[in-house]
Design a protein around this motif. Structure first.
Motif, PDB file in Angstrom:
ATOM      1  N   UNK A  11       0.842  -1.198   0.206  1.00  0.00           N
ATOM      2  CA  UNK A  11       0.062   0.033  -0.087  1.00  0.00           C
ATOM      3  C   UNK A  11       0.793   1.184  -0.181  1.00  0.00           C
ATOM      4  N   UNK A  12       0.595   2.085  -1.182  1.00  0.00           N
ATOM      5  CA  UNK A  12       0.860   3.623  -0.631  1.00  0.00           C
ATOM      6  C   UNK A  12       0.991   4.441  -1.756  1.00  0.00           C
ATOM      7  N   UNK A  13      -0.042   5.165  -1.766  1.00  0.00           N
ATOM      8  CA  UNK A  13       0.050   6.529  -2.063  1.00  0.00           C
ATOM      9  C   UNK A  13      -0.198   7.650  -1.166  1.00  0.00           C
ATOM     10  N   UNK A  14       0.753   8.400  -0.913  1.00  0.00           N
ATOM     11  CA  UNK A  14       0.761   9.082   0.190  1.00  0.00           C
ATOM     12  C   UNK A  14       0.808  10.597   0.077  1.00  0.00           C
ATOM     13  N   UNK A  71       3.829   9.928   7.363  1.00  0.00           N
ATOM     14  CA  UNK A  71       4.690   9.024   8.012  1.00  0.00           C
ATOM     15  C   UNK A  71       3.980   8.782   9.350  1.00  0.00           C
ATOM     16  N   UNK A  72       4.119   7.393   9.703  1.00  0.00           N
ATOM     17  CA  UNK A  72       3.318   6.974  10.885  1.00  0.00           C
ATOM     18  C   UNK A  72       4.225   6.573  11.972  1.00  0.00           C
ATOM     19  N   UNK A 121       8.896   1.753  14.117  1.00  0.00           N
ATOM     20  CA  UNK A 121       8.331   2.636  12.933  1.00  0.00           C
ATOM     21  C   UNK A 121       9.242   2.456  11.775  1.00  0.00           C
ATOM     22  N   UNK A 122      10.505   2.101  12.177  1.00  0.00           N
ATOM     23  CA  UNK A 122      11.172   2.057  10.959  1.00  0.00           C
ATOM     24  C   UNK A 122      11.898   0.210  10.654  1.00  0.00           C
ATOM     25  N   UNK A 152       9.774   2.340  -4.662  1.00  0.00           N
ATOM     26  CA  UNK A 152      10.214   3.371  -3.835  1.00  0.00           C
ATOM     27  C   UNK A 152       9.895   3.019  -2.409  1.00  0.00           C
ATOM     28  N   UNK A 153      10.610   2.186  -1.662  1.00  0.00           N
ATOM     29  CA  UNK A 153      10.052   1.629  -0.453  1.00  0.00           C
ATOM     30  C   UNK A 153      10.535   2.569   0.662  1.00  0.00           C
ATOM     31  N   UNK A 154       9.644   2.954   1.573  1.00  0.00           N
ATOM     32  CA  UNK A 154       9.858   3.909   2.607  1.00  0.00           C
ATOM     33  C   UNK A 154      10.709   3.082   4.013  1.00  0.00           C
ATOM     34  N   UNK A 155      11.464   3.820   4.815  1.00  0.00           N
ATOM     35  CA  UNK A 155      11.805   2.933   5.908  1.00  0.00           C
ATOM     36  C   UNK A 155      11.045   2.942   7.016  1.00  0.00           C
ATOM     37  N   UNK A 156      10.437   4.299   6.939  1.00  0.00           N
ATOM     38  CA  UNK A 156       9.253   4.473   7.976  1.00  0.00           C
ATOM     39  C   UNK A 156       7.829   4.135   7.543  1.00  0.00           C
ATOM     40  N   UNK A 157       7.392   3.482   8.462  1.00  0.00           N
ATOM     41  CA  UNK A 157       5.890   2.932   8.308  1.00  0.00           C
ATOM     42  C   UNK A 157       4.896   4.280   7.909  1.00  0.00           C
TER      43      UNK A 157
END
Length: 311
Positions: free
Chosen positions: A5-8, A54-55, A115-116, A195-200
């Motif tokens: 998931x994710x479009x942010x 960011x979560x 979170x990371x 493009x994978x984030x480190x933070x949730x």
């Protein structure tokens, strides 16, 4: 077309709660949320946000990373999200196992408490996994019955960053129009740019009608009550968000199964509805928990017998 998931949307809160919305400029420098994170930002961390936020794990302590490896000579990698539903149990999507029903349980692990992804310290191997017996893409043509329970080798220690979430038990509840949250470490590029984030990441989306979702995806009415779908323009879950939780009113209502490509909200995202599978979930957990208790009693009895002199 699996979902992760994710479009942010970039939403930033300043100390005076002024909302800034970043447009399409790639030169803008993202501001950090004013809420201090429970962990320090890694030096190499750069937020990759596409219409989301960011979560922080303290707000979603049931959220875990489900990681796989092909064999014991390879490293584990994040593949899906999951939700803690008991100290030794995590619920995720069956298709996360890449249809590899012969995979040893030791090649799956669960990470929690941060979170990371880069700062996860709680890493627990899976003891056994249980895919829903009627999960079969070839039969349904869709990812129906897409649930998998992970039984952990040792229980979580619950606290502020690791805890379970209650299951939705109301099969008759109509969530249409209600805003629910999804979380994950999936692709933040709508075009699957990896493009994978480190933070949730977290995203709030409205529930759409089962008629709209079923028609959009040509899903038989037989399965409509087993699904819950979310949709909003220009926002979505994406690759490697599969198995992640849909939370409404602080209850686990769904588990992400699939969605469109690109991840731009043009089609609803499909989630397995938890309330439709309560009997299956409870049966698996109770059967295995009872077996564990019985095994412990038998071992204890055996030890006691060995200590007794023969008559």
């Amino acid at each position: 077309m699996f979902r992760n998931k994710q479009m942010y949307r970039v939403v930033i809160f300043s100390a005076f709660f002024v909302l800034f919305v970043f447009c399409q400029s790639t030169d803008s420098t993202p501001f950090g949320r004013q809420e201090p994170p429970p962990e320090a930002f890694p030096d190499s961390f750069q937020p990759l946000i596409v219409r989301g936020e960011n979560a922080f794990i303290a707000s979603h302590p049931w959220m875990v990373s489900v990681q796989f490896r092909q064999d014991e000579n390879e490293n584990f990698t994040h593949n899906c999200g999951g939700a803690i539903i008991d100290k030794s149990w995590v619920l995720t999507a069956a298709h996360c196992n890449s249809f590899n029903t012969e995979r040893p349980a030791t090649n799956i692990r669960v990470l929690a408490g941060s979170s990371y992804l880069s700062q996860m310290e709680v890493k627990i191997p899976v003891k056994k996994y249980y895919e829903h017996e009627q999960f079969d893409l070839a039969v349904t043509g869709r990812l129906i019955n897409d649930l998998m329970l992970l039984q952990l080798q040792k229980p979580f220690k619950f606290g502020s960053t690791i805890n379970k979430i209650d299951l939705d038990t109301d099969i008759g509840k109509n969530y249409t129009g209600e805003l629910c949250t999804i979380t994950g470490w999936g692709d933040t590029d709508a075009n699957l740019g990896k493009k994978y984030p480190d933070q949730l990441q977290v995203l709030t989306m409205p529930v759409v009608t089962k008629e709209h979702c079923g028609t959009a995806w040509n899903i038989s009415k037989t399965f409509w009550n087993k699904l819950i779908c979310l949709q909003v323009k220009d926002k979505d879950s994406c690759e490697h968000d599969s198995g992640g939780p849909v939370v409404c009113r602080e209850q686990l209502v769904g588990i992400l199964t699939s969605g469109g490509n690109p991840c731009d909200g043009s089609n609803p995202s499909i989630h397995t509805r938890i309330s439709a599978y309560l009997d299956w979930i409870k049966d698996k957990m109770n059967t295995k928990n009872d077996k564990n208790k019985k095994d412990k009693k038998q071992k204890e009895y055996g030890r006691q017998r060995k200590g007794k002199p023969e008559k």
